[in-house]
Each structure stands twice: as C-alpha cells, then as structure tokens.
Design an enzyme around this catalytic site. Sequence first.
Site: not given
Length: 459
Positions: A22, A110, A155-156, A277, A283, A285, A290, A317, A325
């Site tokens: 690890s 442990n 709404t919607h 772009s 553009k 963006n 995003e 354990y 992790k």
Amino acid sequence: MSLWGGRFLNESNKIFKKFNSSLTFDYLLAEEDIFASISWSHALVEVGVLTLEEQKKIESALIFLKKEIFNNPKKILESNYEDIHSWIESNLIKKIGELGKKLHTGRSRNDQITTDLKLWCKRKVNFLLESIILLQKTFVFVAEENYDIIMPGYTHLQRAQPITFAYWCMAYIEMLKRDESRLKDILVRLNISPLGSGALSGTAWNIDRTKLAISMGFDSATNNALDSVSDRDYVIELLSASSISMTHLSRFSEDLIFFNSSEANFIELSDSITSGSSLMPQKKNPDALEIIRSKCGRVHGALMSILVVLKSLPLSYNKDMQEDKEGLFDSLKTWHDSLSIANLVLKNVKLNPVSCRKAAEQGYANATEIADYLVKKGVTFREAHHISGQLVLRAINEKKSLNDLDLSTFKMYSDLIENDIYKEITLEACLEKRGSQGGVSFQEVRKQINKEKERLNIL
Ligand code: ARG
C-alpha cells in the site's frame, strides 16, 4: 525488507509483493505515522519498555526522518516496503540500530493504521471546514451585491414563481451549513483514539490509553479493541458527507451552467474559468462548472466502494480494509478542489439584471397571485386556482402576459376582480407577500443575510 520474516522460509512472489503493497498511496500518512509513533514511545517509557534516554533517541531519529520526508516526500516511493509503517520502522532501525526494534512493542499495524488514518482525517476535516466557510462567505457577499435582482424560480425547469438572485445564493448557504455541521459531527467520533488496541484484543502492556489519546490531541480512547481495529465508519461517514456536499456543488454547477446558457442569459461567467472552442470562435464554455458536476461521480463511487468492502467483512482486521484509503484520499482532495473552484467561479459571476427580470415577467410566474387575490375576496383556493388557470390560457392564446390583460377580460372570468388586481401581480408584489420565515421577500432575505453575516463574522 518485511517486518514479519521469521515464520517464512521462502521469499514473497514479486508480483504478489507489489499487489499487496500500500506504500504507493499510504506514504501520505508518513507525518501521522511518525507523530503517533513518538506518542507511543512516550507511553512505552511509562510502562518501563524504554528508558527516557532511549525514547529521546527514538524521537530525534523520527523527527530527522520526518524532515527527510518533508524535503522529498517521494523518497519513500523509491523503496519497495509493504506499507508506510514498515518503511518508517525499517528506516528508524537503519538510523539507530537495535534500539529501533523496541518501538513496535505492544502495538500492531492494525491499531497503527487506523490511528494514522484518523489523525489524517482530522487534519483534512479542518481544511475542508475552512473551504466550506469561505464559500459561504462568498455566497453572502454575492447575495448582498446582487440583492435586488429579480429572476424566475423554477420547478420542473419551468418558470414557477419569481425569486431573487440573493435568495438563490442563500439557498446554497443552507446546504453548505448542513455540510459544515455534518463534518463537525464526524469530528466528534474521529476524536476517539484507537491507539493501544493492539492487533485486536488490546495491548498486553498496562498503558494509560486515555492519557496517550489526549497527548495526541484526541478527546478520549476507544472502549473495545476488537471494534477499534475493525471500525472504518468514519471513512464511510466522510465519504457520505463528501458525496452529499458534492451533490450540492453539482446542483450549483448545473444551475449556473443553465443561467449562463444563451437561452437563459442571466449571468456571464468570467474568462478566467471558462474555455473556448478550437473550432467555433463564438464559444465560451463553462468548463470549471462542468468538471465539478462530473467530479461528483467519482466521490459517489468511492462511497459505494467502501460500503461494499466493509459489507459482511468479519471482525476484526482484514487486508480488505487497505482498500479504504485511495478512494478516501482522492475524494477529500476532489471535494476540497471543487469547493475552491466553486468559490472562484462564484466570486467572478456577473449578473445580467435585464434578462433576469424579463424572464421572471414571462412564464406566468404571477398566476398564483391571481388565485391568492381571489381567495382574499372569499373564493375557495381550488376555485381560484381554476379561474387563474383559465386566465393563463387566455393570455397564452393572446400571446400576452397576465399584467397585459385588460380589466374587462379579467371580469369575464370573475366579477370579483377589480382594478387593484394590477398592483397585486407585479413582480415586486409577488416577492413582498412572501415575508414569512424562509420566504423570498426582500426584507426576509435581508434578515437572513444579516444573520449569516453575524455567524460568519463578516463585518
Ligand atoms: N497497509 C495496511 C492497511 O492499510 C496496514 C495494516 C496492516 N496490517 C496487517 N496485519 N497486515 O490496512
């Protein structure tokens, strides 16, 4: 190079060794491992395993190691130890010889790993809390700056009722306050130390675990060693808190992406957090938003992953738990980065008040007001709703807003409607009416802003 060679006759398979290790990710726990080891060495003095002089030698060698790591954190990765605990112990032995071999008396990897991880989480939670508070402050600042900008509430994804941009900001403050309180609640359980639990049944040395816990900055020590080395609830809780908060940030991103679209045109995002772009010169963006929206996915994935790892895992354990992790490290970093970027985006947002208002005026967002007006004149709400709906239909057919219908048209649907209807259905009137707690009225929003400013210590 392993800590457990005695029982084995043959070397580990190279591929297995790599698979089992690890170190490539738990090297991030070096500082915590050294810190907990120094505390452990003090406890060993108290039970007579180390003399004070020996403890001092161990401590200064560990501090020296810490400095070496600080100067070159990737130094650890140049070796092929099984994990960070083996790396530190072996390097300690290399530095001070036989004495270094005494440090692991009475402890196990442990209890060591979960102590290190809890210490690491505590440190990260404090950073995260700072970022969450900073973002709240920016929301308050932006709310105040754009206090009177009226826009449609949805709404919607249909225009529903008018709201203000400040009110929208204050909604996100509420979400961030819950994120903050979730983290503070997790801290309560993170503040209980598992060190001194040994492999699973406690340490055979009569160590004052409460004193040890407090010396490391914990509030207390755990009650049951079997549970202590098995417990990763705090990992689940942190991933759950990050998943919820990332969900908030993804909704924030989506809202702003929509507000920034050519269709809505409510805001303009700064050049500094957008991109162009390669083909279409016009553009701009909303990349930053995003990316936040999509980063939410990996954090949710890490939560699913730890839930599945721990489900049905027998006490105590198991090496499965090593999988706790990477997802955690990645998620807390992703969350922290996303909070910072959200802050950057928000700080530089520019409102377009004219389009905001125009959109709020369209879409019959004041239809509820006509219904309420009729209710005040004695009509039942259901009936009033029906009349208002018919008026909306009429206005749609005439391609008008409700405010543009003349009184004779209103009267065709209800005799009770008088000239005072017009002042009842302005955007400002719609807002002002909603002055009860949590409502959108200017006064109520001002009250909320002032309350948050006081809480956040904004002068
Ligand atoms: N690398 C291990 C982990 O992350 C540390 C504990 C190992 N304990 C053991 N008995 N093999 O979980």
